[in-house]
Structure formats: structure tokens, C-alpha cells
Write a protein that holds these residues in place. Sequence first.
Motif, PDB file in Angstrom:
ATOM      1  N   THR A   1       0.861  -1.182   0.000  1.00 62.45           N
ATOM      2  CA  THR A   1       0.000   0.000   0.000  1.00 62.45           C
ATOM      3  C   THR A   1       0.895   1.228   0.000  1.00 62.45           C
ATOM      4  OG1 THR A   1      -1.590  -1.175   1.360  1.00 62.45           O
ATOM      5  CG2 THR A   1      -1.792   1.227   1.302  1.00 62.45           C
ATOM      6  N   VAL A   2       0.433   2.294  -0.655  1.00 58.89           N
ATOM      7  CA  VAL A   2       1.156   3.554  -0.536  1.00 58.89           C
ATOM      8  C   VAL A   2       0.476   4.383   0.536  1.00 58.89           C
ATOM      9  CG1 VAL A   2       1.897   5.658  -1.710  1.00 58.89           C
ATOM     10  CG2 VAL A   2       1.856   3.491  -2.958  1.00 58.89           C
ATOM     11  N   THR A   3       1.241   4.715   1.565  1.00 56.95           N
ATOM     12  CA  THR A   3       0.714   5.558   2.634  1.00 56.95           C
ATOM     13  C   THR A   3       1.376   6.917   2.540  1.00 56.95           C
ATOM     14  OG1 THR A   3       0.547   3.601   4.018  1.00 56.95           O
ATOM     15  CG2 THR A   3       0.337   5.750   5.103  1.00 56.95           C
ATOM     16  N   ALA A   4       0.576   7.974   2.547  1.00 56.74           N
ATOM     17  CA  ALA A   4       1.154   9.314   2.474  1.00 56.74           C
ATOM     18  C   ALA A   4       1.084   9.960   3.839  1.00 56.74           C
ATOM     19  CB  ALA A   4       0.399  10.152   1.449  1.00 56.74           C
TER      20      ALA A   4
ATOM     21  N   ASP B   1       3.651   4.064  -7.956  1.00 57.37           N
ATOM     22  CA  ASP B   1       2.439   3.259  -8.125  1.00 57.37           C
ATOM     23  C   ASP B   1       2.774   1.827  -8.524  1.00 57.37           C
ATOM     24  OD1 ASP B   1      -0.396   3.337  -7.943  1.00 57.37           O
ATOM     25  OD2 ASP B   1      -0.421   2.975 -10.126  1.00 57.37           O
ATOM     26  N   GLU B   2       3.841   1.697  -9.359  1.00 58.06           N
ATOM     27  CA  GLU B   2       4.251   0.347  -9.755  1.00 58.06           C
ATOM     28  C   GLU B   2       4.868  -0.405  -8.585  1.00 58.06           C
ATOM     29  OE1 GLU B   2       6.816   0.741 -13.151  1.00 58.06           O
ATOM     30  OE2 GLU B   2       5.257   1.936 -14.149  1.00 58.06           O
ATOM     31  N   LEU B   3       5.648   0.327  -7.763  1.00 54.60           N
ATOM     32  CA  LEU B   3       6.337  -0.314  -6.642  1.00 54.60           C
ATOM     33  C   LEU B   3       5.348  -0.856  -5.616  1.00 54.60           C
ATOM     34  CD1 LEU B   3       9.221   2.241  -6.067  1.00 54.60           C
ATOM     35  CD2 LEU B   3       9.383   0.006  -7.158  1.00 54.60           C
ATOM     36  N   ARG B   4       4.160  -0.296  -5.608  1.00 52.78           N
ATOM     37  CA  ARG B   4       3.151  -0.684  -4.635  1.00 52.78           C
ATOM     38  C   ARG B   4       2.851  -2.180  -4.685  1.00 52.78           C
ATOM     39  NH1 ARG B   4      -2.702  -0.301  -4.923  1.00 52.78           N
ATOM     40  NH2 ARG B   4      -2.502   0.416  -7.069  1.00 52.78           N
ATOM     41  N   GLY B   5       3.014  -2.755  -5.890  1.00 50.15           N
ATOM     42  CA  GLY B   5       2.726  -4.172  -6.034  1.00 50.15           C
ATOM     43  C   GLY B   5       3.602  -5.049  -5.144  1.00 50.15           C
TER      44      GLY B   5
ATOM     45  N   TYR C   1       5.980  -3.620  -2.539  1.00 54.08           N
ATOM     46  CA  TYR C   1       6.444  -3.064  -1.277  1.00 54.08           C
ATOM     47  C   TYR C   1       5.327  -2.329  -0.559  1.00 54.08           C
ATOM     48  CZ  TYR C   1      10.691  -3.439  -4.059  1.00 54.08           C
ATOM     49  OH  TYR C   1      11.666  -3.889  -4.870  1.00 54.08           O
ATOM     50  N   SER C   2       5.601  -2.102   0.736  1.00 49.94           N
ATOM     51  CA  SER C   2       4.807  -1.129   1.456  1.00 49.94           C
ATOM     52  C   SER C   2       5.558   0.187   1.289  1.00 49.94           C
ATOM     53  CB  SER C   2       4.737  -1.543   2.919  1.00 49.94           C
ATOM     54  OG  SER C   2       4.281  -0.474   3.689  1.00 49.94           O
ATOM     55  N   VAL C   3       4.913   1.156   0.629  1.00 54.71           N
ATOM     56  CA  VAL C   3       5.598   2.424   0.365  1.00 54.71           C
ATOM     57  C   VAL C   3       5.020   3.485   1.287  1.00 54.71           C
ATOM     58  CG1 VAL C   3       6.132   4.176  -1.362  1.00 54.71           C
ATOM     59  CG2 VAL C   3       5.945   1.774  -2.041  1.00 54.71           C
ATOM     60  N   ILE C   4       5.903   4.202   1.978  1.00 54.01           N
ATOM     61  CA  ILE C   4       5.450   5.295   2.842  1.00 54.01           C
ATOM     62  C   ILE C   4       6.113   6.567   2.346  1.00 54.01           C
ATOM     63  CG2 ILE C   4       5.375   6.172   5.191  1.00 54.01           C
ATOM     64  CD1 ILE C   4       5.764   3.106   5.966  1.00 54.01           C
TER      65      ILE C   4
ATOM     66  N   ALA D   1      -0.264  13.436  -2.729  1.00 54.70           N
ATOM     67  CA  ALA D   1      -0.798  12.456  -1.779  1.00 54.70           C
ATOM     68  C   ALA D   1      -2.065  11.832  -2.351  1.00 54.70           C
ATOM     69  CB  ALA D   1      -1.079  13.128  -0.444  1.00 54.70           C
ATOM     70  N   ALA D   2      -2.917  12.676  -2.910  1.00 49.93           N
ATOM     71  CA  ALA D   2      -4.175  12.180  -3.461  1.00 49.93           C
ATOM     72  C   ALA D   2      -3.936  11.277  -4.660  1.00 49.93           C
ATOM     73  CB  ALA D   2      -5.054  13.362  -3.862  1.00 49.93           C
ATOM     74  N   ARG D   3      -2.924  11.626  -5.471  1.00 51.60           N
ATOM     75  CA  ARG D   3      -2.673  10.856  -6.684  1.00 51.60           C
ATOM     76  C   ARG D   3      -2.092   9.487  -6.389  1.00 51.60           C
ATOM     77  NH1 ARG D   3      -0.756  15.869  -8.980  1.00 51.60           N
ATOM     78  NH2 ARG D   3       1.317  15.302  -8.278  1.00 51.60           N
ATOM     79  N   VAL D   4      -1.106   9.417  -5.481  1.00 47.57           N
ATOM     80  CA  VAL D   4      -0.365   8.156  -5.376  1.00 47.57           C
ATOM     81  C   VAL D   4      -0.775   7.269  -4.201  1.00 47.57           C
ATOM     82  CG1 VAL D   4       1.663   9.124  -6.514  1.00 47.57           C
ATOM     83  CG2 VAL D   4       1.533   9.123  -4.014  1.00 47.57           C
ATOM     84  N   SER D   5      -1.436   7.825  -3.181  1.00 46.15           N
ATOM     85  CA  SER D   5      -1.581   7.010  -1.980  1.00 46.15           C
ATOM     86  C   SER D   5      -2.975   6.411  -1.845  1.00 46.15           C
ATOM     87  CB  SER D   5      -1.271   7.853  -0.739  1.00 46.15           C
ATOM     88  OG  SER D   5      -2.304   8.791  -0.531  1.00 46.15           O
ATOM     89  N   GLN D   6      -3.031   5.313  -1.074  1.00 47.27           N
ATOM     90  CA  GLN D   6      -4.319   4.728  -0.735  1.00 47.27           C
ATOM     91  C   GLN D   6      -4.699   5.085   0.692  1.00 47.27           C
ATOM     92  OE1 GLN D   6      -1.825   2.331  -2.163  1.00 47.27           O
ATOM     93  NE2 GLN D   6      -2.554   3.464  -3.954  1.00 47.27           N
ATOM     94  N   LYS D   7      -3.654   5.291   1.516  1.00 45.44           N
ATOM     95  CA  LYS D   7      -3.899   5.679   2.901  1.00 45.44           C
ATOM     96  C   LYS D   7      -3.205   7.013   3.137  1.00 45.44           C
ATOM     97  CE  LYS D   7      -5.667   2.220   5.433  1.00 45.44           C
ATOM     98  NZ  LYS D   7      -6.887   2.418   6.263  1.00 45.44           N
TER      99      LYS D   7
END
Lengths: 443, 265
Positions: free
Chosen positions: B44-47, B205-209, B211-214, B223-229
Motif C-alpha cells: 500500500t502507498v501511505t502518504a 504506483d508500480e512499486l506498490r505491487g 512493497y509497502s511504500v510510505i 498524496a491524493a494521486r499516489v496514496s491509498q492511505k
Amino acid sequence: MTDASLNGAEEPRRRGSIHEIDARTRKRNAREARFKGYGIGAILVGLFFLVVLAVSIVSSGLPAFTKTVVKVEFTMSQEQYDEAESTLFKTAAYSDIFIAQLRDTMEEEGVEVAFDEGSIERLLGKVGGTLREFYTANEDQLGQPVTFQLPASSRVDGYFNGRVTREGLTESRFLELTDLDLVDALADAGVITQAFNWTFLTGSDSGVDNPGGAGIGVSVVGSFFMMLVVLVLALPIGVAASIYLEEFAPQNKFTDLIEVNISNLAAVPSIVFGILGLAVFIQFMHLPQSAPLVGGLVLTLMTLPTIIISTRASLKSVPPSIRDAALGVGASKMQSVFHHVLPLAMPGILTGTIIGLAQALGETAPLLLIGMVGFVARDYPDGFVGGFTEANSAMPAQIYTWAARADASFYEKAWGGIIVLLVFLLLMNVIAILLRRKFERRW
Amino acid sequence: MYDAPLRKTDVETKNTKIVAQDVNVYYGDTHAIKDVSVDLLDKTVTAFIGPSGCGKSTFLRCLNRMNDTIDICRVEGKISLDGEDIYDKRVDPVQLRAKVGMVFQKPNPFPKSIYDNVAYGPKIHGLAKNKADLDDIVEKALRRGAIWDEVKDRLHAPGTGLSGGQQQRLCIARAVATEPEVLLMDEPCSALDPIATGQVEELIDELRGQYSVIIVTHSMQQAARVSQKTAFFHLGNLVEYGDTSQIFTNPEDSRTESYITGRIG
């Protein structure tokens, strides 16, 4: 709320054309011009003294690199040799033979000046002894013409260099006016000439009465072995201490104390290190007196603070982002220092080290205290180990010894020694610049 | 690309990767992080968003113990990675950082070749058995960093000679080369132009598959574009944490709303 509205200033502050310079700007420009003037003045004063220094060193020191020699072709027959060896005063006999031959030579050249054994001795020193030494060692040269290059006395040398003049010559046992006539005549005939003084570069210190035989070579070797000791000890110790203090040590009162003391050590007069060396290395540890090893140890103590301060400064100048980057990919502290920080700090470390070495090379006072004065060494040291342990001098101490001697010829040698010392310092600086160039990297 | 609709993702099914409980951070006497508790999800991408000085970068640096390098910094509370306390005495931060990679605000490639930049991490962690192996790892990392095509012909040119955006992607490639599980990014696009930013965002966005990206960012749009949390920090407090779509459309806290609409910060 702006200042303008507070002041109630409604109209614009500045009026007029920008093509006209107003008084305020003119004043500022004048101030800037004055400051530039001071700067240029300071540089010119510095340059002036530099030129004066260079000119005086070169003009006073160059005569040390030439020597006045008397070139005499001389043949000694077997009979003359046997006869001279059978007399009671052997060297006097050789002297007589030499004078007789010199007289013949001069007659051939058409030089007519009266001279006796006394004047030969004043001009050339102990000719008889020199000749006898040569022929007893090389009996096979008997009966054959041999060209001798006999060093002239320091007064004759001075006469050629302008140090001794006819007007200034007072009656003395060293030189008489009639001798100068002889010198002039011999010079015209090409018998007395100037030659490059290899002895000065390769020889050792001589006795106080023989400035012609004095050389700086042996003390250059002494300096070399001292620098070796300093480099081998001060560089690793200094760099290791700096890396620990800069990268690993915690910031606390204790490390602060160490830091302050290192800075203080850099300002301690060198003679203090000298007396410390005398007390610790020679009197307590019984290391050999006057040895380059001890000199090197003392100079190491002196150079360490310089190296530590410059190394820490260059470690500090490496951007922290490089450390972050290394730690971020999981490098250990030590890996980040040795793989990334140290290579970037290298040019600064090397420059600091060479500046420290150059400082040590020119240091005199501590060496005098541990006995590395000019006259202690007459020969080159035996082998590599001997270079460290045998009594020797160093360049600056040798120069000091010469400068303290009465004969004006030694004064010349002191200036010549300074030229040699400066050449070495210049070389070290060139090496520092080259290493800097080689290791410098962008980041 | 910039008008992309907020992503609706099923974050609930993801596993928790990092759990922080009552984390307090002090710089000397300054209380920088106050009682922050948060569960960060895997894949997940967390911002982290918030005004300057709110502690989001500090908190990020706690997650791979980069704060250890600051003498006066003190961390309290518990942070665990896959259930293991990372501030446990037995943890060597070096091993932790191999699992939790980091990309910094300013691109900071080593003053070495592009190849050496990427190969450094795998080398010191012993990930490659031989030269060919290392070559593969470097190529894979550079491909994942979306920079392979641009540098494949000049792998031995200095990394510092690349443009800013390329340097940052090189740094991302360097970070993924060590096969981390979590990737921390501290304002990775703040020094980049919009085009390079777009490339890096696509990459995130590709790395999200895998890793956990923070990611810490000052740009709400990013933040709105790339993150889910999204987590909103303010004055050292974690004010609000939730799905990005919810934070940006319907924040619960009034401070979050003020910040997002540009009234504080």
C-alpha cells in the motif's frame, strides 16, 4: 501593515533618472573602491617582501653552489716520489715539488708573479698533504700527468664572489695583497676557475676551518629519515583519531575536552615538544641521542594536531547526504565512512598531511634540544636502519649551525642551505597539489 | 495524469506491515512526536501529510532508525515490523535498514558510477554470488527504477552527472536493489520538475505491487494521486489517519479540513 504606511510616506522614495548616480550611491561606490584599494595595497606589500626575500636568498645563497678551484696538471716521477718519501718532512717535500711545477707552468703561460710556499698555503691549503694522499693511494699514476682540481681557500672564494675586496683587505695571516696579484694572474691564465660545488650538495658538515668542504647532503638524508618517521606515525594515528572523533565519538564533555586540547596542542611552541622529547625519548626511554628516529618522534607529536585538525575539517566538509545515502541502503557506520566519506575527504587529508610534513621539515628548535646539530655527522648513515638510529643532523639544524659560525663562507653556505630547503618544500607543495587534483571528485 | 480520480482500493484485505504504538520522539527538550499510534499496511502507498515541522519526516525516519545517527534524538514507544520490535536491543539497525529502504528528499547518488551506485547495496549485503549475478540485480533494479532505458548505455558514467529526476530515480533503484520490504520516501519529488515528478509518481504506483511504500509529501495533490492511505500530522500529533479518498473528501477532524483546504500550514 507595511513600513511605508506607518511612516506615512506616500510619494515614492526615489526620483530621478537611473542614468544619474545619486550621492548615496556615489558614497557607497567610493567606499567599495577604497576597500579594493586597501586589498590591492596589502597584496602589493606582501609581494614586495616576497620578492625582497627571494632576491636576497638567491643572491646570498648562489655562491654556495660554486667553488673556486685551482686546476693544475701535475706529473710526479718515481724518483721524485721516492725522494720525497725519504725526507723527514714529507708533505713539505711534496709542496716544494708542486711549487716548482706550478712555476714552470706559469712560465709557459707567461705569468710573472713572485710567490712562495706561504702564499700557496694561503691560497690552497695543505697541498702537500693532498698530493701525498693521492700518490700513496694510486702509485700507478706516478710518472703520468694528473690534473688536480684543488679547492681554493675560503678567502680566494670570497674574492671571486665579491665578499673579499682589495680595498677591504687588511693585513692578516689568511691573505695578503700580493696573494691577490697571484690569484688574478692565475685566473687570467685559466689556472684558477669557478666550478659547480658538488660537495655542497653531497657532502657533510666540515670543520670550522674548512668551509669549502661543507655540504648539506648528509643532513638532507637525516631530514628524509625524520620525515619517514613522521609520515608513518602521524598519518595513521592522526587520521584514525580524526575519524573516531568526527564520525564515531559521542558528543559529550569528555570529547569536547579532547577537542579543545587538540586545538591547544597545535599552538604549543615547538621547543616545548623538543624538551619533552629530550626528557621522554632520550633520558627516560634511552633512545639514541641525535638520532633521526627521536627527531621524527618529536616532530610527530608536533605534526599530529595539524593533521587531526585538517582531517576533521575535510571529514566535516563531506555532505551529510552521502552518509545518509550509505546508511539508507544498509551500510554499517564503518562501511559508510570507509567506502564513501573517506574517499571524498582524501584530498583534504593529504593536503593537511603534506602541510604538516612541510612544517616539520622546517622545524629547528626541537632538534637542537635533542642534539641533532650540524656537526654530529661526518658520513652518510650505514644502511636503512642506521638512517634512523645513527647520529645525524637535519637541514634546518645544519643551516642554523652554519649561520652561527664565524667564517663568512659559512654564512654563504647557510643561505645556500636555505635554497635547498625551499626547493624541498616547493616539491612537497607540488606533490600536495598533484595529489589533490588526482583525488578530487565532484558530488 | 494530474486529474486522475482518487483510487478506490480494497485496503481492508491487506496485511499490516508496521505497527507503531504510543511513539514519542524528543530532540533534546523538544517533544517532536506525541503519542503516535498507527498501523501501516503492506503493498500500500501511505502518504504522510502536514505542515512543515509537524514531525512527519521525523516519524518516517523512526521507521528505519535513521534517527539513531542524531545524538540528541530519543525515541519512546513501540514500533514493530512484522510483529518484531525494531527498537529491541537485539536489532542491528544495519539489518533493519536492509529491510526498510529509504529515498531522501534531495537526490543523493554516491559520487561513483551509475552501476556502482546500484550495486553497492547488494554487494555489502552479499546478495550477488558473482559478477553476472550482480549485473542481473543492477539491471533489474534500474528497470524497476524506470531508468534502465536512459542509462543502459552509460552504466559506468558518474551517477552525479544525471539530471535531477534521473538521479532521484537512480536513488530509488539503489533503494530497491537491496530487496527491501518497506520503502520510505522523504519528499522524493520536492527537488524535481513536474515531468520528473510524474515519472517518479508512476514509479511509486508500480512499486506498490511489491512493497509497502510510505511517502512524506508537501503536495496534497501528490498524496491524493499516489496514496491509498493518508496520515495527517499536526504539531507532532497524528490528527487523522484513514483512506486517502475519505481524508480528502470527508475529513473527520476540522484541522485536517483546514489544512487540506489551505487555511493552516
